[in-house]
Design a protein around this motif. Structure first.
Motif, PDB file in Angstrom:
ATOM      1  N   TRP A 136      69.233   1.890  36.213  1.00 50.46           N
ATOM      2  CA  TRP A 136      69.751   2.874  35.428  1.00 50.46           C
ATOM      3  C   TRP A 136      70.270   4.052  35.891  1.00 50.46           C
ATOM      4  N   GLY A 137      69.703   4.568  36.968  1.00 54.33           N
ATOM      5  CA  GLY A 137      69.941   5.919  37.985  1.00 54.33           C
ATOM      6  C   GLY A 137      69.496   6.786  37.344  1.00 54.33           C
ATOM      7  N   GLY A 138      68.719   6.922  36.071  1.00 53.04           N
ATOM      8  CA  GLY A 138      68.503   8.171  35.486  1.00 53.04           C
ATOM      9  C   GLY A 138      67.244   8.052  34.724  1.00 53.04           C
ATOM     10  N   LEU A 139      66.993   9.139  33.925  1.00 52.73           N
ATOM     11  CA  LEU A 139      65.898   8.722  32.822  1.00 52.73           C
ATOM     12  C   LEU A 139      66.289   8.050  31.833  1.00 52.73           C
ATOM     13  N   GLY A 140      65.665   6.967  31.351  1.00 55.09           N
ATOM     14  CA  GLY A 140      65.981   6.294  30.360  1.00 55.09           C
ATOM     15  C   GLY A 140      64.783   5.470  29.695  1.00 55.09           C
ATOM     16  N   GLU A 141      65.146   4.790  28.313  1.00 54.97           N
ATOM     17  CA  GLU A 141      64.200   4.022  27.697  1.00 54.97           C
ATOM     18  C   GLU A 141      64.915   3.016  26.914  1.00 54.97           C
ATOM     19  N   SER A 142      64.397   1.927  26.772  1.00 59.58           N
ATOM     20  CA  SER A 142      64.690   0.798  25.913  1.00 59.58           C
ATOM     21  C   SER A 142      63.759   0.636  24.578  1.00 59.58           C
ATOM     22  N   CYS A 143      64.290   0.738  23.357  1.00 58.73           N
ATOM     23  CA  CYS A 143      63.533   0.675  22.252  1.00 58.73           C
ATOM     24  C   CYS A 143      63.545  -0.514  21.746  1.00 58.73           C
ATOM     25  N   VAL A 144      62.406  -1.222  21.702  1.00 59.20           N
ATOM     26  CA  VAL A 144      62.241  -2.718  21.303  1.00 59.20           C
ATOM     27  C   VAL A 144      61.261  -2.995  20.233  1.00 59.20           C
ATOM     28  N   THR A 145      61.696  -3.624  19.269  1.00 60.21           N
ATOM     29  CA  THR A 145      60.811  -4.485  18.183  1.00 60.21           C
ATOM     30  C   THR A 145      60.167  -5.573  18.384  1.00 60.21           C
ATOM     31  N   MET A 146      58.711  -5.607  18.112  1.00 56.48           N
ATOM     32  CA  MET A 146      58.067  -6.890  18.210  1.00 56.48           C
ATOM     33  C   MET A 146      58.367  -7.948  17.528  1.00 56.48           C
ATOM     34  N   ASN A 147      59.257  -7.852  16.415  1.00 59.16           N
ATOM     35  CA  ASN A 147      59.829  -8.844  15.560  1.00 59.16           C
ATOM     36  C   ASN A 147      61.193  -8.586  15.484  1.00 59.16           C
ATOM     37  N   HIS A 148      61.919  -8.481  14.410  1.00 57.44           N
ATOM     38  CA  HIS A 148      63.507  -8.090  14.218  1.00 57.44           C
ATOM     39  C   HIS A 148      63.705  -6.867  13.508  1.00 57.44           C
ATOM     40  N   THR A 149      62.538  -6.239  12.953  1.00 57.07           N
ATOM     41  CA  THR A 149      62.688  -5.024  12.128  1.00 57.07           C
ATOM     42  C   THR A 149      62.033  -3.948  12.794  1.00 57.07           C
ATOM     43  N   TRP A 150      62.190  -2.516  12.357  1.00 56.14           N
ATOM     44  CA  TRP A 150      61.783  -1.354  12.728  1.00 56.14           C
ATOM     45  C   TRP A 150      60.534  -1.064  11.673  1.00 56.14           C
ATOM     46  N   GLY A 151      60.895  -0.953  10.581  1.00 54.21           N
ATOM     47  CA  GLY A 151      59.755  -0.933   9.620  1.00 54.21           C
ATOM     48  C   GLY A 151      58.893  -1.927   9.281  1.00 54.21           C
ATOM     49  N   TYR A 152      57.871  -1.946   8.576  1.00 53.78           N
ATOM     50  CA  TYR A 152      57.136  -3.162   8.155  1.00 53.78           C
ATOM     51  C   TYR A 152      58.088  -3.989   7.273  1.00 53.78           C
ATOM     52  N   LYS A 153      58.019  -5.265   7.535  1.00 55.47           N
ATOM     53  CA  LYS A 153      58.899  -6.079   6.640  1.00 55.47           C
ATOM     54  C   LYS A 153      57.870  -7.646   6.559  1.00 55.47           C
ATOM     55  N   GLY A 154      57.369  -7.344   5.217  1.00 51.94           N
ATOM     56  CA  GLY A 154      56.371  -8.732   5.186  1.00 51.94           C
ATOM     57  C   GLY A 154      57.196 -10.242   5.398  1.00 51.94           C
ATOM     58  N   TYR A 155      58.411 -10.231   5.444  1.00 57.73           N
ATOM     59  CA  TYR A 155      59.108 -11.543   5.571  1.00 57.73           C
ATOM     60  C   TYR A 155      59.577 -11.739   6.869  1.00 57.73           C
ATOM     61  N   ASP A 156      59.448 -10.685   7.869  1.00 56.42           N
ATOM     62  CA  ASP A 156      59.622 -10.970   9.074  1.00 56.42           C
ATOM     63  C   ASP A 156      58.615 -11.469  10.061  1.00 56.42           C
TER      64      ASP A 156
END
Length: 197
Positions: A136-156
């Motif tokens: 990247w050549g600078g300060l950076g972050e990648s935001c990754v989920t553990m499944n497909h959704t950000w909040g809790y989803k009982g079906y995911d």
């Protein structure tokens, strides 16, 4: 927030807070009025209570709600490691700068991601689940989920394996980027067992 800040101090942890500086679905003048979500195919605004887009003015929400809320967060709960701004749909460059400057006015060492909008911020935050493919050549972050959704989803229940998460971490770190790994607690604040595992 006060309870969380107190717990962080008790256990000598740094406190960071999420804040959506544009989207506010309770406010007539919340942002996202003309932004159509590419996945959902609908506006990201409160069009059910306030259907007339022509009457909406984000600058009103910014001045009357967002700036006062940010001032409260920045002055009442001690030192903050970061304010993780999010969802810059239609915020102007001037408005993004005003939000950034407000944060720095009260907490100069508080980090602000590029999601404050318009290329402004202390570090680059890649898009959701977006991984860099080179240094990247600078300060950076990648935001990754553990499944497909950000909040809790009982079906995911399509959880990434430990090996997949380690592979993602190694890939982003090799590009000079930090990994922000999301965990979505359920409605009782419990971390789902597959996330723990």
């Amino acid at each position: 927030v006060a309870e969380l800040a107190e717990a962080c101090r008790k256990y000598d942890m740094k406190l960071g807070l999420y804040y959506s500086q544009e989207l506010d679905f309770h406010e007539q003048h919340g942002g996202g009025v003309h932004y159509v979500d590419p996945w959902l195919g609908c506006d990201w605004a409160n069009n059910w209570d306030f259907p007339n887009k022509e009457e909406k003015d984000f600058s009103i929400c910014l001045e009357k709600k967002i700036k006062p809320q940010l001032k409260e967060l920045l002055t009442k709960y001690g030192d903050l490691l970061l304010i993780w701004c999010d969802d810059p749909c239609e915020i102007t460059a001037q408005q993004s700068q005003e939000v950034y400057d407000l944060i720095k006015q009260y907490q100069p060492d508080c980090l602000v991601p590029s999601r404050v909008g318009n290329g402004i911020g202390d570090f680059h935050s890649f898009g959701d689940n977006q991984l860099p493919d080179k240094d990247w050549g600078g300060l950076g972050e990648s935001c990754v989920t553990m499944n497909h959704t950000w909040g809790y989803k009982g079906y995911d229940n399509d959880w990434k394996t430990v090996d997949e998460i380690l592979e993602i971490k190694e890939r982003v770190n090799a590009c000079g980027v930090n990994l922000l790994l999301n965990v979505g607690p359920d409605h009782l604040g419990r971390i789902p067992a597959p996330s723990v595992e």
